[in-house]
Scaffold this motif. Structure first.
Motif, mmCIF file in Angstrom:
data_model
loop_
_atom_site.group_PDB
_atom_site.id
_atom_site.type_symbol
_atom_site.label_atom_id
_atom_site.label_comp_id
_atom_site.label_asym_id
_atom_site.label_seq_id
_atom_site.Cartn_x
_atom_site.Cartn_y
_atom_site.Cartn_z
ATOM 1 N N ILE A 81 0.971 -1.088 -0.058
ATOM 2 C CA ILE A 81 0.004 0.094 0.178
ATOM 3 C C ILE A 81 1.186 1.355 -0.024
ATOM 4 N N LEU A 82 0.996 2.031 -0.983
ATOM 5 C CA LEU A 82 1.649 3.383 -1.198
ATOM 6 C C LEU A 82 3.099 3.024 -0.776
ATOM 7 N N THR A 250 7.582 16.980 3.303
ATOM 8 C CA THR A 250 8.196 15.781 3.789
ATOM 9 C C THR A 250 8.666 14.858 2.533
ATOM 10 N N GLY A 251 7.714 15.059 1.463
ATOM 11 C CA GLY A 251 8.241 13.944 0.391
ATOM 12 C C GLY A 251 7.361 12.910 0.545
ATOM 13 N N LEU A 252 6.787 12.521 1.665
ATOM 14 C CA LEU A 252 5.637 11.462 1.739
ATOM 15 C C LEU A 252 4.503 11.283 1.100
ATOM 16 N N PRO A 253 3.968 10.216 0.943
ATOM 17 C CA PRO A 253 2.642 10.047 0.236
ATOM 18 C C PRO A 253 1.713 10.681 1.444
ATOM 19 N N VAL A 254 0.509 11.093 0.889
ATOM 20 C CA VAL A 254 -0.411 11.815 1.956
ATOM 21 C C VAL A 254 -1.914 11.042 1.781
ATOM 22 N N LEU A 255 -2.397 10.517 2.666
ATOM 23 C CA LEU A 255 -3.878 10.210 2.837
ATOM 24 C C LEU A 255 -4.691 11.085 3.541
ATOM 25 N N ARG A 306 -7.134 6.061 -9.619
ATOM 26 C CA ARG A 306 -5.914 6.929 -9.298
ATOM 27 C C ARG A 306 -5.649 7.363 -7.607
ATOM 28 N N ALA A 307 -6.014 6.657 -7.014
ATOM 29 C CA ALA A 307 -5.975 6.717 -5.654
ATOM 30 C C ALA A 307 -6.264 5.427 -4.712
ATOM 31 N N THR A 308 -5.284 5.557 -3.618
ATOM 32 C CA THR A 308 -5.540 4.405 -2.775
ATOM 33 C C THR A 308 -6.915 4.693 -1.813
ATOM 34 N N VAL A 309 -7.581 3.600 -1.642
ATOM 35 C CA VAL A 309 -8.921 3.705 -0.819
ATOM 36 C C VAL A 309 -8.803 2.648 0.413
#
Ligand code: FNR
Length: 386
Positions: A81-82, A250-255, A306-309
């Motif tokens: 996941i991401l 941060t450069g991190l993925p965001v949810l 286009r996104a993680t759910v």
């Protein structure tokens, strides 16, 4: 499962109940009134909390036979996941102020989740510091942000998390203020208004720079720190477009956690979010709100390409995870059951609650004819009216 049956042969019974409901019932007997009210309580009449659980029984699995999936080694529950590799599509939900439930609670959960190969999400409202929890949480933990009224503080918190090893940031948007929570109100009790409730803020250099006196200087200084915390807690002007700041910082993925309407999901993904967590905060914010599971299908239809759910609010057993994934979730956050486990038996209780969910999911998948998470889609379900 086998471990428990074989131990049972020698007359040894398990110490803890084998269902989420059983854990809650035991916690009600054994935890302090404040801790139990804090965990179990939801907003107002608690009907959204009840609806969260109820929604799962309107979807039925249709198990398939003779598919060669039933041998214990015939299944692989792992997912990515991401960029975070997990042994199963499960992360522990962010839960604040765990010292109220058990000393060093956040550290315990981070460590147990890492041991079991599942993910964990550390709350902003933690009673331990980000650095202490990060040090024991392996490489599959994320950080949850309650975006404060001050961007400099938001930036400091998420940059500390990134430095401590968090792999993604989860911005919770359903809590600019607390919901109407009768159980806490009746006890006159707000966990955050205690030193343990704001420990992570107290360790933050930006937060400390806003205090006139060091909180260690005595009860009055501490009280001032709590007031400063209260004035900074909620951000009432946050916009979807602010989400991109997290990636810059941060450069991190965001949810984005707490999304229930498909248009909100679209808006945050358009603004650059990598994922959404469909959640009503376990029914703790807007009573009367739609059950999280009922909101999942439309959100997944709007953004899943286009996104993680992710989904939370009401996950209590293996079948619940399967149903959530079949309706479009990539993974779930698991909340209250392990918090009861933490209160009842510390690390053993968290491990017990997590292993119970994982074993139930594994067995249920095998018996339903599924050997991997990628095979779970709407075809495994029928809607059943009630
Ligand atoms: C929460 N939740 C939560 N969410 C969040 O983003 N930050 C937080 O600090 C907390 N704190 C918290 C404390 C307690 C005691 C509970 C029960 C919940 C919400 C949590 O992450 C998740 O959305 C819900 O727990 C899901 O509902 P169930 O499945 O636990 O009922």
């Amino acid at each position: 499962q086998n471990e428990i049956y074989f131990t049972g042969l020698s007359g040894t019974l398990p110490d803890l109940p084998m269902t989420a409901a059983g854990l809650e019932a035991r916690a009600r007997e054994e935890l302090t009134a404040e801790a139990y009210a804090y965990i179990a309580g939801s907003a107002s009449t608690e009907r959204t909390a009840a609806a969260n659980l109820d929604a799962f029984s309107r979807h039925a699995l249709v198990p398939r036979m003779l598919r060669g999936t039933t041998a214990p080694d015939a299944r692989d529950l792992s997912v990515e996941i991401l960029g975070t590799r997990l042994a199963a599509p499960v992360l522990t939900a962010p839960i604040g102020v765990l010292d109220l439930v058990r000393d060093r609670g956040e550290t315990i959960v981070g460590q147990v989740a890492a041991d079991l190969g599942v993910g964990s999400v550390l709350s902003t409202a933690a009673s331990s510091t980000i650095e202490d929890v990060g040090a024991v949480s392996g490489d599959s933990w994320w950080y949850q942000l309650y975006w404060p009224a001050d961007d400099e503080l938001a930036q400091s918190l998420v940059q500390r998390a990134a430095k401590a090893g968090a792999k993604a940031i989860v911005v919770t948007v359903d809590t600019p203020g607390l919901g109407w929570r009768p159980r806490d109100l009746e006890l006159g009790h707000l966990p955050f208004l205690r030193a343990q409730g704001i420990a992570n803020y107290l360790s933050d250099p930006v937060f400390r720079s806003k205090l006139a006196t060091a909180p260690e200087d005595g009860p009055e200084a501490m009280q001032m720190a709590v007031l400063t915390w209260a004035s900074l807690f909620g951000n009432h002007t946050l916009q979807a477009s602010d989400i991109t700041k997290i990636r810059e910082w941060t450069g991190l993925p965001v949810l984005v956690k707490g999304v229930l309407h498909e248009d909100d999901a679209r808006a945050v993904v358009d603004a650059g979010a990598d994922g959404v967590v469909v959640s009503n905060h376990g029914g703790r914010q807007v009573d009367g709100a739609i059950a999280a599971l009922d909101a999942l299908g439309p959100v997944a239809a709007a953004v899943k390409d286009r996104a993680t759910v992710l989904l939370d609010s009401g996950i209590r057993c293996g079948a619940d995870v399967l149903i959530a994934l079949a309706l479009g979730a990539d993974a779930v956050l698991y909340g209250r059951p392990w918090v009861y486990g933490l209160g009842l038996a510390g690390a053993d209780g968290v491990r017990h609650a997590l292993r119970m969910l994982l074993a139930d999911l594994d067995v249920t998948m095998g018996l339903a004819g599924l050997s991997g998470v990628a095979e779970i889609d709407a075809s495994v379900l029928r809607s059943v009216g009630r």
